[in-house]
Design a protein around this motif. Structure first.
Motif, PDB file in Angstrom:
ATOM      1  N   ARG A  44      -8.873   3.430   5.976  1.00  0.00           N
ATOM      2  CA  ARG A  44      -7.267   4.172   5.250  1.00  0.00           C
ATOM      3  C   ARG A  44      -6.806   5.252   6.063  1.00  0.00           C
ATOM      4  N   GLN A  45      -8.178   6.295   6.184  1.00  0.00           N
ATOM      5  CA  GLN A  45      -7.942   7.625   6.803  1.00  0.00           C
ATOM      6  C   GLN A  45      -7.376   7.467   8.179  1.00  0.00           C
ATOM      7  N   GLN A  46      -7.882   6.602   8.989  1.00  0.00           N
ATOM      8  CA  GLN A  46      -7.624   6.312  10.219  1.00  0.00           C
ATOM      9  C   GLN A  46      -6.073   5.744  10.478  1.00  0.00           C
ATOM     10  N   ILE A  47      -5.804   4.961   9.583  1.00  0.00           N
ATOM     11  CA  ILE A  47      -4.566   4.426   9.632  1.00  0.00           C
ATOM     12  C   ILE A  47      -3.515   5.583   9.262  1.00  0.00           C
ATOM     13  N   GLU A  59      -8.086  11.972  -1.764  1.00  0.00           N
ATOM     14  CA  GLU A  59      -6.742  11.516  -1.953  1.00  0.00           C
ATOM     15  C   GLU A  59      -6.432  10.168  -1.215  1.00  0.00           C
ATOM     16  N   THR A  60      -7.276   9.810  -0.471  1.00  0.00           N
ATOM     17  CA  THR A  60      -6.980   8.653   0.587  1.00  0.00           C
ATOM     18  C   THR A  60      -6.324   7.220   0.022  1.00  0.00           C
ATOM     19  N   GLU A  61      -6.879   6.973  -0.930  1.00  0.00           N
ATOM     20  CA  GLU A  61      -6.564   5.600  -1.745  1.00  0.00           C
ATOM     21  C   GLU A  61      -4.988   5.554  -2.295  1.00  0.00           C
ATOM     22  N   ALA A  62      -4.839   6.743  -2.704  1.00  0.00           N
ATOM     23  CA  ALA A  62      -3.496   6.978  -3.568  1.00  0.00           C
ATOM     24  C   ALA A  62      -2.327   7.328  -2.491  1.00  0.00           C
ATOM     25  N   ARG A  63      -2.833   7.936  -1.387  1.00  0.00           N
ATOM     26  CA  ARG A  63      -1.797   8.357  -0.420  1.00  0.00           C
ATOM     27  C   ARG A  63      -1.670   7.042   0.338  1.00  0.00           C
ATOM     28  N   TYR A  64      -2.738   6.354   0.655  1.00  0.00           N
ATOM     29  CA  TYR A  64      -2.345   5.040   1.382  1.00  0.00           C
ATOM     30  C   TYR A  64      -1.562   4.124   0.727  1.00  0.00           C
ATOM     31  N   GLY A  65      -1.818   3.889  -0.625  1.00  0.00           N
ATOM     32  CA  GLY A  65      -1.026   2.981  -1.432  1.00  0.00           C
ATOM     33  C   GLY A  65       0.566   3.398  -1.551  1.00  0.00           C
ATOM     34  N   ILE A  68       1.756   2.987   2.632  1.00  0.00           N
ATOM     35  CA  ILE A  68       1.622   1.650   3.240  1.00  0.00           C
ATOM     36  C   ILE A  68       2.275   0.642   2.333  1.00  0.00           C
ATOM     37  N   ARG A  69       3.458   0.119   2.678  1.00  0.00           N
ATOM     38  CA  ARG A  69       4.325  -0.538   1.804  1.00  0.00           C
ATOM     39  C   ARG A  69       3.930  -2.403   1.931  1.00  0.00           C
ATOM     40  N   GLU A  70       3.545  -2.512   2.940  1.00  0.00           N
ATOM     41  CA  GLU A  70       3.131  -3.992   3.344  1.00  0.00           C
ATOM     42  C   GLU A  70       2.112  -4.256   4.410  1.00  0.00           C
ATOM     43  N   THR A  71       1.334  -5.168   4.267  1.00  0.00           N
ATOM     44  CA  THR A  71       0.246  -5.435   5.320  1.00  0.00           C
ATOM     45  C   THR A  71       0.067  -6.973   5.457  1.00  0.00           C
ATOM     46  N   TYR A  72       0.126  -7.235   6.742  1.00  0.00           N
ATOM     47  CA  TYR A  72       0.092  -8.773   7.137  1.00  0.00           C
ATOM     48  C   TYR A  72      -0.939  -9.098   8.478  1.00  0.00           C
ATOM     49  N   LEU A  73      -0.689 -10.269   8.539  1.00  0.00           N
ATOM     50  CA  LEU A  73      -1.400 -10.347   9.880  1.00  0.00           C
ATOM     51  C   LEU A  73      -0.248 -11.603  10.812  1.00  0.00           C
ATOM     52  N   THR A  98      -5.403 -13.631  15.766  1.00  0.00           N
ATOM     53  CA  THR A  98      -4.659 -13.032  14.483  1.00  0.00           C
ATOM     54  C   THR A  98      -4.683 -11.518  14.417  1.00  0.00           C
ATOM     55  N   TYR A  99      -3.449 -10.801  14.156  1.00  0.00           N
ATOM     56  CA  TYR A  99      -3.542  -9.403  14.408  1.00  0.00           C
ATOM     57  C   TYR A  99      -2.812  -8.684  13.540  1.00  0.00           C
ATOM     58  N   PRO A 100      -3.722  -7.665  12.724  1.00  0.00           N
ATOM     59  CA  PRO A 100      -3.185  -6.886  11.641  1.00  0.00           C
ATOM     60  C   PRO A 100      -2.047  -6.029  12.129  1.00  0.00           C
ATOM     61  N   VAL A 101      -1.101  -5.923  11.068  1.00  0.00           N
ATOM     62  CA  VAL A 101      -0.118  -5.076  10.901  1.00  0.00           C
ATOM     63  C   VAL A 101       0.101  -4.397   9.674  1.00  0.00           C
ATOM     64  N   PHE A 102       0.240  -2.980   9.772  1.00  0.00           N
ATOM     65  CA  PHE A 102       0.724  -2.322   8.501  1.00  0.00           C
ATOM     66  C   PHE A 102       1.859  -1.711   8.452  1.00  0.00           C
ATOM     67  N   VAL A 103       2.697  -1.818   7.647  1.00  0.00           N
ATOM     68  CA  VAL A 103       4.104  -1.310   7.498  1.00  0.00           C
ATOM     69  C   VAL A 103       4.161  -0.060   6.755  1.00  0.00           C
ATOM     70  N   ALA A 104       4.340   1.139   7.335  1.00  0.00           N
ATOM     71  CA  ALA A 104       4.603   2.504   6.535  1.00  0.00           C
ATOM     72  C   ALA A 104       6.046   2.847   6.356  1.00  0.00           C
ATOM     73  N   ASN A 105       6.217   3.597   5.361  1.00  0.00           N
ATOM     74  CA  ASN A 105       7.303   4.039   5.079  1.00  0.00           C
ATOM     75  C   ASN A 105       7.174   5.913   5.121  1.00  0.00           C
ATOM     76  N   VAL A 106       7.661   6.334   6.143  1.00  0.00           N
ATOM     77  CA  VAL A 106       7.430   7.866   6.451  1.00  0.00           C
ATOM     78  C   VAL A 106       8.697   8.509   6.469  1.00  0.00           C
ATOM     79  N   ASP A 107       9.031   9.296   5.296  1.00  0.00           N
ATOM     80  CA  ASP A 107      10.130  10.012   5.138  1.00  0.00           C
ATOM     81  C   ASP A 107      11.418   9.251   5.359  1.00  0.00           C
TER      82      ASP A 107
END
Length: 225
Positions: A44-47, A59-65, A68-73, A98-107
């Protein structure tokens, strides 16, 4: 039983081996959940670092949650497919196409975080790269390694190296080009590029190949915007 006999020695050694094996197995099993937690926290910290967010372990798990709004392959066609993008082993995922995708919302801005895996001079290298909503412009990167040389290849994990990728593009004129990692002072025709690590040529080449191969898997997904 005669303690000086060979039979006694063999029995004693056998019992000790069994006891030690049982103790090691118990210790390993009792620590497994903590090891898994540490591995998940590190991932999670790397992501998060790939989207320019650095946090402590607590703080990692809360900040990640939060971010990171969505994850899928996705598959080779760029379509969503079944599976857990976070839990799956990336090497196995790539082998299964199959390839992991993490969708983040930054500002308020959408960022797509993609997984990278490759090989350096001494072992595995890996990381994450985040792209802007255009699925072309690099927002951030984070790289790690299993045993590259300190002060040389290991420098791929430093901000001085990863910061170069910001604003680079993986497509040119609609064609996938990846991002080249070149010897300092050199350039690459037809694609965006960054300076490699001085004295760490083989590791730099590994990052170059990792980007080309790993991002190549996502080509259909990136074009599907």
């Amino acid at each position: 039983m005669n303690r000086d006999s060979n039979v006694y020695t063999i029995l004693y050694a056998s019992v000790m081996v069994v006891l030690v094996a049982v103790l090691l197995a118990f210790t390993s099993e009792s620590l497994r959940s903590r090891q898994k937690l540490n591995e998940d926290t590190d991932r999670r910290q790397q992501i998060l670092r790939s989207i320019h967010v650095s946090v402590s372990g607590d703080e990692t798990e809360a900040r990640y949650g939060e971010l990171i709004r969505e994850t899928y392959l996705v598959n080779d066609a760029g379509e969503k497919t079944e599976g857990d993008a976070f839990a799956i082993d990336v090497v196995k995922a790539f082998e299964q196409h199959t390839y992991p995708v993490f969708v983040a919302n930054v500002d308020g801005q959408t960022k797509y975080v993609l997984a990278l895996r490759g090989k350096g001079l001494w072992g595995a290298i890996w990381g994450y790269i985040s792209l802007d909503d255009d699925r072309n412009t690099v927002f951030g990167t984070d790289f790690s390694h299993s045993g590259e040389t300190p002060g040389l290849g290991a420098e791929i994990a430093t901000t001085a190296f990863t910061a170069q990728f910001g604003g680079k593009h993986v497509f040119r004129d609609g064609v996938f080009r990846s991002i080249a990692v070149v010897k300092p002072g050199r350039s690459s025709q037809g694609q965006d590029y960054v300076d490699g690590i001085s004295g760490g040529t083989l590791t730099s080449n590994g990052v170059n190949d990792m980007l080309l191969t790993s991002l190549g898997y996502y080509t259909a997904f990136l074009k599907s915007k």
